[in-house]
Design an enzyme around this catalytic site. Sequence first.
Site, PDB file in Angstrom:
ATOM      1  N   SER A 171      45.746  46.027  64.282  1.00 13.25           N
ATOM      2  CA  SER A 171      44.908  46.705  65.264  1.00 13.25           C
ATOM      3  C   SER A 171      43.954  47.577  64.453  1.00 13.25           C
ATOM      4  O   SER A 171      44.400  48.411  63.662  1.00 13.25           O
ATOM      5  CB  SER A 171      45.759  47.553  66.209  1.00 13.25           C
ATOM      6  OG  SER A 171      44.975  47.990  67.297  1.00 13.25           O
ATOM      7  N   GLU A 172      42.642  47.379  64.623  1.00  7.36           N
ATOM      8  CA  GLU A 172      41.691  47.959  63.675  1.00  7.36           C
ATOM      9  C   GLU A 172      41.583  49.484  63.745  1.00  7.36           C
ATOM     10  O   GLU A 172      40.954  50.098  62.892  1.00  7.36           O
ATOM     11  CB  GLU A 172      40.313  47.303  63.786  1.00  7.36           C
ATOM     12  CG  GLU A 172      39.564  47.535  65.083  1.00  7.36           C
ATOM     13  CD  GLU A 172      39.781  46.417  66.085  1.00  7.36           C
ATOM     14  OE1 GLU A 172      40.835  45.752  66.013  1.00  7.36           O
ATOM     15  OE2 GLU A 172      38.900  46.211  66.956  1.00  7.36           O
ATOM     16  N   ASN A 173      42.216  50.092  64.770  1.00  9.51           N
ATOM     17  CA  ASN A 173      42.248  51.555  64.774  1.00  9.51           C
ATOM     18  C   ASN A 173      43.297  52.116  63.817  1.00  9.51           C
ATOM     19  O   ASN A 173      43.447  53.338  63.724  1.00  9.51           O
ATOM     20  CB  ASN A 173      42.467  52.095  66.198  1.00  9.51           C
ATOM     21  CG  ASN A 173      43.687  51.507  66.862  1.00  9.51           C
ATOM     22  OD1 ASN A 173      43.945  50.312  66.768  1.00  9.51           O
ATOM     23  ND2 ASN A 173      44.447  52.340  67.530  1.00  9.51           N
TER      24      ASN A 173
ATOM     25  N   SER B  63      41.698  50.582  57.170  1.00 13.28           N
ATOM     26  CA  SER B  63      41.789  49.460  58.099  1.00 13.28           C
ATOM     27  C   SER B  63      40.653  48.463  57.874  1.00 13.28           C
ATOM     28  O   SER B  63      40.873  47.251  57.832  1.00 13.28           O
ATOM     29  CB  SER B  63      41.744  49.989  59.538  1.00 13.28           C
ATOM     30  OG  SER B  63      41.836  48.925  60.451  1.00 13.28           O
TER      31      SER B  63
ATOM     32  N   ASN C  28      44.012  39.500  63.507  1.00 15.42           N
ATOM     33  CA  ASN C  28      43.449  40.486  64.431  1.00 15.42           C
ATOM     34  C   ASN C  28      43.068  39.773  65.721  1.00 15.42           C
ATOM     35  O   ASN C  28      42.334  38.778  65.681  1.00 15.42           O
ATOM     36  CB  ASN C  28      42.231  41.170  63.815  1.00 15.42           C
ATOM     37  CG  ASN C  28      41.677  42.275  64.696  1.00 15.42           C
ATOM     38  OD1 ASN C  28      41.156  42.002  65.769  1.00 15.42           O
ATOM     39  ND2 ASN C  28      41.790  43.514  64.248  1.00 15.42           N
TER      40      ASN C  28
END
Lengths: 237, 208
Positions: B45-47, B87, B22
């Site tokens: 991508s943490e979304n 996520s 990340n």
Amino acid sequence: MKKTYGSAAEALDGLLHDGMFIAAGGFGLCGIPELLLDAIKDAGTKDLTFASNNAGVDDFGIGILLQTRQVKKMISSYVGENAEFMRQYLSGELELEFNPQGTLAERMRAGGAGIPGFFTKTGVGTVIAEGKMEKQFPTGPDGAMEDYIMEEGIFADLAIVKAWKADETGNLVFRKTARNFNVPAATCGKICVAEVEEIVPTGSLDPDAIHLPGIYVHRIIQGDHEKRIEQRTVREA
Amino acid sequence: MWDRNQMAARAAQELQDGWYVNLGIGIPTLVSNYIPEGIEVTLQSENGMLGMGPFPIDGEEDADLINAGKQTITELPQTAYFDSAQSFAMIRGGKIAMAILGAMEVAENGDLANWMIPGKLVKGMGGAMDLVAGVGRVVVVMDHTNKHGVSKLLKECTLPLTGKGVVDRIITNLGVLDVVEGGLKIVELADGVTESDLRAATEATLVD
């Protein structure tokens, strides 16, 4: 029982009351329930608490409900990009509870799954841990004890989400990164209203490719979405 | 001294084949431009995405496809999408090998502050607290000093923490340092930087 409604206002009819707690999907302006937020603005419901990762921008998303002073409290992980939010927060008109993003998502998931509390490492030793129950678990190397804090599940009065497609029974399919908080948010409301780009006949979605089963979704509307882009970034062709 | 791109290039040397990684906003984002030949890493991508691709070409932006910095991006053949709970399950669950993040302050015990300046900056921590608590290794990339020339590598952080004792390695414009027992250890000096330059710019305890 028919789940499809003709408009956002009709779908929200009888569900709104002052002081209620709403969980909303979306990340930034991506995958936000823009039509339902507009309808809540028109309904004039006040003193709302929102669990939502972000607060929109000044003229889009939850931002429009800040303009009309309908929001009492936000539970969010990131509220940059919104000048009116900052102003109301710094002047004390708006309450704000920061949750780490993953903690917020898990609080929604937990609430929807009937789990009132869970332990997480996130936020240990920070302001987030203040006032929260602490417990150690043997999760470190060679069973070493590690610190955890308890976070509570979110149980909202209403969930509002945006999906790409729904069938008439409320099975939802999302598109790309617009799925984000919509899935956990949908599950943690007593009632969930979903707005979609297209309602397709039941039977036309692949049952193996449903992202959120219709059991979580009570009312559905189809509508035209602006789908605003917050930061347009491109590269040379 | 290293510039932003050289810092990103140095940070890219931390990547290992097969890792899921990340990258934070700012200089960490540039790391993706310097992934070494022969090394395959998957960017999270943490979304809600694994396998993040580059920015789209003009006209191919998609409002449904953004990164955690809300920028339009593209997908790759190996891309997978998922929801925010999933996520952060993979982040908290230790499936992400490394996070490369920016910082305001790092303390000699590995404490990290990068989300809030009381009374000034109130934007929120986003996913930073979850990332530093959950990923296998945390690498900070930042300038060694602030714009007033004051060290950002401190004995103790003065700002609200993002995580306690979470940083493993720091890459600055002056060099590379590891968080070890008793303080920070110099691993590498940037081009043209002497050990005494780095020591003079560092408040944190340096150990051999």
